[in-house]
Write an enzyme that holds these catalytic residues in place. Structure first.
Site, PDB file in Angstrom:
ATOM      1  N   GLU A 117       0.912  -1.183   0.033  1.00 35.17           N
ATOM      2  CA  GLU A 117      -0.097  -0.106  -0.100  1.00 35.17           C
ATOM      3  C   GLU A 117       1.050   1.139   0.093  1.00 35.17           C
ATOM      4  O   GLU A 117       1.879   1.241   0.336  1.00 35.17           O
ATOM      5  CB  GLU A 117      -1.004  -0.056   1.103  1.00 35.17           C
ATOM      6  CG  GLU A 117      -2.058  -1.012   1.318  1.00 35.17           C
ATOM      7  CD  GLU A 117      -2.908  -0.904   2.332  1.00 35.17           C
ATOM      8  OE1 GLU A 117      -2.663  -0.127   3.271  1.00 35.17           O
ATOM      9  OE2 GLU A 117      -4.170  -1.766   2.190  1.00 35.17           O
ATOM     10  N   ASN A 118       0.410   2.434  -0.410  1.00 34.11           N
ATOM     11  CA  ASN A 118       0.882   3.767  -0.303  1.00 34.11           C
ATOM     12  C   ASN A 118       2.254   3.634  -1.216  1.00 34.11           C
ATOM     13  O   ASN A 118       2.980   4.332  -1.115  1.00 34.11           O
ATOM     14  CB  ASN A 118       1.093   4.282   0.906  1.00 34.11           C
ATOM     15  CG  ASN A 118      -0.138   4.125   1.925  1.00 34.11           C
ATOM     16  OD1 ASN A 118      -1.065   4.724   1.236  1.00 34.11           O
ATOM     17  ND2 ASN A 118       0.016   3.850   3.104  1.00 34.11           N
ATOM     18  N   ARG A 119       2.110   2.857  -2.201  1.00 41.75           N
ATOM     19  CA  ARG A 119       3.309   2.722  -3.035  1.00 41.75           C
ATOM     20  C   ARG A 119       4.969   2.394  -2.435  1.00 41.75           C
ATOM     21  O   ARG A 119       5.782   2.670  -3.110  1.00 41.75           O
ATOM     22  CB  ARG A 119       3.763   3.881  -3.901  1.00 41.75           C
ATOM     23  CG  ARG A 119       3.909   3.719  -5.333  1.00 41.75           C
ATOM     24  CD  ARG A 119       4.374   4.963  -6.101  1.00 41.75           C
ATOM     25  NE  ARG A 119       5.367   4.565  -7.247  1.00 41.75           N
ATOM     26  CZ  ARG A 119       6.373   4.507  -7.041  1.00 41.75           C
ATOM     27  NH1 ARG A 119       6.989   4.646  -5.783  1.00 41.75           N
ATOM     28  NH2 ARG A 119       7.362   3.874  -7.935  1.00 41.75           N
ATOM     29  N   LEU A 120       4.716   1.948  -1.117  1.00 44.29           N
ATOM     30  CA  LEU A 120       6.054   1.448  -0.341  1.00 44.29           C
ATOM     31  C   LEU A 120       6.192   0.035  -0.606  1.00 44.29           C
ATOM     32  O   LEU A 120       6.181  -0.727   0.252  1.00 44.29           O
ATOM     33  CB  LEU A 120       5.861   1.985   1.106  1.00 44.29           C
ATOM     34  CG  LEU A 120       5.271   3.513   1.498  1.00 44.29           C
ATOM     35  CD1 LEU A 120       5.146   3.421   2.818  1.00 44.29           C
ATOM     36  CD2 LEU A 120       6.280   4.127   1.047  1.00 44.29           C
ATOM     37  N   HIS A 121       6.558  -0.106  -1.880  1.00 49.33           N
ATOM     38  CA  HIS A 121       6.577  -1.610  -2.259  1.00 49.33           C
ATOM     39  C   HIS A 121       7.849  -2.211  -1.946  1.00 49.33           C
ATOM     40  O   HIS A 121       9.078  -1.480  -1.572  1.00 49.33           O
ATOM     41  CB  HIS A 121       6.766  -1.709  -3.927  1.00 49.33           C
ATOM     42  CG  HIS A 121       5.435  -0.871  -4.654  1.00 49.33           C
ATOM     43  ND1 HIS A 121       3.977  -1.060  -4.035  1.00 49.33           N
ATOM     44  CD2 HIS A 121       5.314   0.103  -5.651  1.00 49.33           C
ATOM     45  CE1 HIS A 121       3.264  -0.396  -4.850  1.00 49.33           C
ATOM     46  NE2 HIS A 121       4.091   0.322  -5.658  1.00 49.33           N
TER      47      HIS A 121
END
Length: 206
Positions: free
Chosen positions: A182-186
């Site tokens: 989520e939140n582009r915190l890959h």
């Protein structure tokens, strides 16, 4: 994704990227990714001038020596691999929000490996390997069907492997595992092969 994926960290992955790939490959299929989607991979190549190209091919086997696929040795991809024998493979399994990128050198598999796999193929696929002048301009579908019928008449059910058809093995030098979050915190972990044959694991920014 409806369920938050578990974090991907250096402490919860296998020390071997091949075993880690096997784990993810098995988990993808167990999570409902079809066999066809599980083995589908983008093969990226480039000419000697650096002009890139990409297409989907199918993974047929893998082990510590590399990742194997088969094709026509007179195709565009084969010509590019002859000029520039390095490539990248990309797997993307959307259902589990994961991708794997594999970079390395390319070599042809042995004649024995190509022969064994060819003989395991369905009859129609064997005939198709003879009928298709892959990547060449053809007059139309009718000409392709005519060539298929020609080889069907010629070989019947005992179809030999075409001399221009066989396998390639990508020998990995770097393998990156990407887990969507989520939140582009890959999560991104890259394995890099070291001179002593061990793998260095590095975390990359998303």
């Amino acid at each position: 994704m409806t369920v938050q994926p578990a974090a991907l960290t250096k402490t919860n992955v296998d020390a071997s990227p091949i075993r880690q790939f096997r784990n993810w490959f098995d988990e993808a299929r167990a999570s409902g990714v079809s066999e066809q989607d599980a083995i589908s991979m983008t093969l990226a190549t480039a000419t000697k001038e650096g002009n890139p190209d990409a297409r989907i091919v199918l993974l047929k086997s893998f082990d510590d020596s590399g990742f194997v696929f088969y094709t026509n040795y007179q195709s565009r991809k084969a010509n590019e691999l002859s000029e520039n024998p390095r490539a990248c493979l990309l797997f993307y399994w959307a259902k589990v929000w994961r991708q794997v990128r594999i970079q390395g050198a390319i070599e042809k598999v042995s004649t024995e490996e190509s022969e064994a796999y060819f003989q395991s193929r369905p009859l129609g696929s064997k005939l198709g390997a003879w009928a298709s002048n892959q990547s060449s301009v053809i007059a139309g579908r009718e000409s392709l069907a005519a060539r298929f019928a020609e080889f069907q008449q010629r070989f019947g059910e005992d179809v030999p492997r075409p001399p221009h058809w066989g396998g390639y093995r990508l020998k990995p030098a770097a393998i990156e595992f990407w887990q969507g979050q989520e939140n582009r915190l890959h999560d991104r972990l890259r394995y890099r092969l070291q001179d002593d044959g061990t793998w260095l694991i590095e975390r990359l920014g998303p």
